[in-house]
Design a protein around this motif. Structure first.
Motif, mmCIF file in Angstrom:
data_model
loop_
_atom_site.group_PDB
_atom_site.id
_atom_site.type_symbol
_atom_site.label_atom_id
_atom_site.label_comp_id
_atom_site.label_asym_id
_atom_site.label_seq_id
_atom_site.Cartn_x
_atom_site.Cartn_y
_atom_site.Cartn_z
ATOM 1 N N LYS A 1 9.303 7.945 6.430
ATOM 2 C CA LYS A 1 10.513 7.604 7.185
ATOM 3 C C LYS A 1 10.547 6.121 7.532
ATOM 4 C CE LYS A 1 11.611 12.085 9.043
ATOM 5 N NZ LYS A 1 12.046 12.869 10.187
ATOM 6 N N LEU A 2 9.375 5.493 7.616
ATOM 7 C CA LEU A 2 9.306 4.055 7.879
ATOM 8 C C LEU A 2 9.465 3.225 6.607
ATOM 9 C CD1 LEU A 2 6.402 3.956 10.482
ATOM 10 C CD2 LEU A 2 8.846 3.582 10.907
ATOM 11 N N GLY A 3 9.597 3.896 5.452
ATOM 12 C CA GLY A 3 9.876 3.199 4.211
ATOM 13 C C GLY A 3 8.676 2.890 3.341
ATOM 14 N N VAL A 4 7.510 3.434 3.668
ATOM 15 C CA VAL A 4 6.327 3.212 2.833
ATOM 16 C C VAL A 4 6.487 4.039 1.558
ATOM 17 C CG1 VAL A 4 3.820 3.443 2.713
ATOM 18 C CG2 VAL A 4 4.907 2.826 4.873
ATOM 19 N N ARG A 5 6.155 3.429 0.422
ATOM 20 C CA ARG A 5 6.361 4.128 -0.855
ATOM 21 C C ARG A 5 5.242 5.126 -1.130
ATOM 22 N NH1 ARG A 5 3.309 1.772 -5.098
ATOM 23 N NH2 ARG A 5 2.330 -0.168 -4.439
ATOM 24 N N ASP A 6 5.581 6.147 -1.897
ATOM 25 C CA ASP A 6 4.599 7.154 -2.330
ATOM 26 C C ASP A 6 3.723 6.586 -3.425
ATOM 27 O OD1 ASP A 6 4.967 9.516 -0.789
ATOM 28 O OD2 ASP A 6 6.867 9.855 -1.821
ATOM 29 N N ASN B 1 -1.463 19.377 0.784
ATOM 30 C CA ASN B 1 -0.747 18.156 0.444
ATOM 31 C C ASN B 1 0.381 17.853 1.424
ATOM 32 O OD1 ASN B 1 -0.671 15.859 -1.132
ATOM 33 N ND2 ASN B 1 0.917 16.672 -2.477
ATOM 34 N N PHE B 2 0.248 18.306 2.675
ATOM 35 C CA PHE B 2 1.207 17.987 3.741
ATOM 36 C C PHE B 2 0.467 17.299 4.870
ATOM 37 C CE2 PHE B 2 3.025 18.964 7.887
ATOM 38 C CZ PHE B 2 4.266 18.359 7.751
ATOM 39 N N CYS B 3 0.987 16.158 5.305
ATOM 40 C CA CYS B 3 0.373 15.416 6.390
ATOM 41 C C CYS B 3 1.478 14.885 7.304
ATOM 42 C CB CYS B 3 -0.453 14.254 5.829
ATOM 43 S SG CYS B 3 -1.242 13.266 7.091
ATOM 44 N N PRO B 4 1.411 15.171 8.597
ATOM 45 C CA PRO B 4 2.426 14.650 9.525
ATOM 46 C C PRO B 4 2.514 13.118 9.500
ATOM 47 C CG PRO B 4 1.151 16.368 10.592
ATOM 48 C CD PRO B 4 0.490 16.092 9.270
ATOM 49 N N MET B 5 1.376 12.439 9.354
ATOM 50 C CA MET B 5 1.396 10.976 9.269
ATOM 51 C C MET B 5 2.140 10.522 8.022
ATOM 52 S SD MET B 5 0.636 7.985 10.446
ATOM 53 C CE MET B 5 -0.568 8.217 11.723
ATOM 54 N N GLY B 6 2.027 11.277 6.929
ATOM 55 C CA GLY B 6 2.749 10.954 5.706
ATOM 56 C C GLY B 6 4.253 11.029 5.894
ATOM 57 N N MET C 1 0.847 -1.191 0.000
ATOM 58 C CA MET C 1 0.000 0.000 0.000
ATOM 59 C C MET C 1 0.886 1.245 0.000
ATOM 60 S SD MET C 1 -3.534 -0.623 2.112
ATOM 61 C CE MET C 1 -2.937 -0.179 3.664
ATOM 62 N N THR C 2 0.309 2.322 -0.461
ATOM 63 C CA THR C 2 1.051 3.572 -0.578
ATOM 64 C C THR C 2 0.757 4.481 0.612
ATOM 65 O OG1 THR C 2 -0.723 4.607 -1.819
ATOM 66 C CG2 THR C 2 0.958 3.456 -3.093
ATOM 67 N N VAL C 3 1.521 5.562 0.704
ATOM 68 C CA VAL C 3 1.361 6.528 1.790
ATOM 69 C C VAL C 3 -0.068 7.075 1.829
ATOM 70 C CG1 VAL C 3 2.090 8.807 2.617
ATOM 71 C CG2 VAL C 3 3.802 7.174 1.860
ATOM 72 N N ASP C 4 -0.603 7.450 0.673
ATOM 73 C CA ASP C 4 -1.964 8.005 0.642
ATOM 74 C C ASP C 4 -2.997 7.023 1.175
ATOM 75 O OD1 ASP C 4 -1.212 10.449 -0.387
ATOM 76 O OD2 ASP C 4 -1.485 9.843 -2.468
ATOM 77 N N ARG C 5 -2.871 5.767 0.801
ATOM 78 C CA ARG C 5 -3.835 4.761 1.270
ATOM 79 C C ARG C 5 -3.698 4.533 2.764
ATOM 80 N NH1 ARG C 5 -5.270 0.216 -2.611
ATOM 81 N NH2 ARG C 5 -6.819 -0.009 -0.990
ATOM 82 N N TRP C 6 -2.458 4.501 3.277
ATOM 83 C CA TRP C 6 -2.254 4.321 4.714
ATOM 84 C C TRP C 6 -2.816 5.499 5.501
ATOM 85 C CZ3 TRP C 6 -1.759 0.201 7.360
ATOM 86 C CH2 TRP C 6 -1.080 -0.903 6.866
ATOM 87 N N LEU D 1 -7.111 16.131 8.023
ATOM 88 C CA LEU D 1 -7.494 15.701 6.678
ATOM 89 C C LEU D 1 -7.817 16.898 5.787
ATOM 90 C CD1 LEU D 1 -9.717 12.577 7.395
ATOM 91 C CD2 LEU D 1 -7.535 12.622 6.189
ATOM 92 N N LEU D 2 -8.491 17.892 6.329
ATOM 93 C CA LEU D 2 -8.787 19.108 5.574
ATOM 94 C C LEU D 2 -7.496 19.821 5.179
ATOM 95 C CD1 LEU D 2 -10.810 21.201 4.477
ATOM 96 C CD2 LEU D 2 -10.731 22.273 6.731
ATOM 97 N N GLN D 3 -6.591 19.967 6.134
ATOM 98 C CA GLN D 3 -5.314 20.624 5.874
ATOM 99 C C GLN D 3 -4.506 19.836 4.839
ATOM 100 O OE1 GLN D 3 -2.233 19.267 7.745
ATOM 101 N NE2 GLN D 3 -1.000 20.597 6.506
ATOM 102 N N TYR D 4 -4.538 18.504 4.902
ATOM 103 C CA TYR D 4 -3.843 17.669 3.925
ATOM 104 C C TYR D 4 -4.425 17.855 2.525
ATOM 105 C CZ TYR D 4 -2.279 13.345 1.630
ATOM 106 O OH TYR D 4 -1.755 12.434 0.762
#
Length: 73
Positions: free
Chosen positions: A62-67, A52-57, A1-6, A45-48
């Motif tokens: 950094k944990l290696g999840v692909r974009d 297009n910036f999300c702290p969870m992203g 899964m990608t960053v957006d889906r996570w 979620l609104l701010q993201y």
């Protein structure tokens, strides 16, 4: 899964959990203050969506999840 889906998976899970803990009729009710966490996730979620910036992203990258892969048409 990608960053957006996570991000969507985590946001949905956090919202459902905080509603279960914050709504009076729930068997898991703890405190109405859990609804503030629901508002926090919604605001992020609104701010993201706007910036297009999300702290969870950042954490997921950094944990290696692909974009997401951009599909060319």
């Amino acid at each position: 899964m990608t960053v957006d889906r996570w991000i969507h998976v985590f946001a949905g899970t956090f919202i459902l959990l905080s509603l279960a803990l914050g709504v009076d009729g729930s068997p898991l009710f703890v405190s109405r203050w859990w609804l503030a966490f629901t508002a926090f996730v919604g605001a992020n979620l609104l701010q993201y969506g706007l910036t297009n910036f999300c702290p969870m992203g950042v954490i997921l990258r950094k944990l290696g999840v692909r974009d997401s892969l951009v599909c060319a048409r």
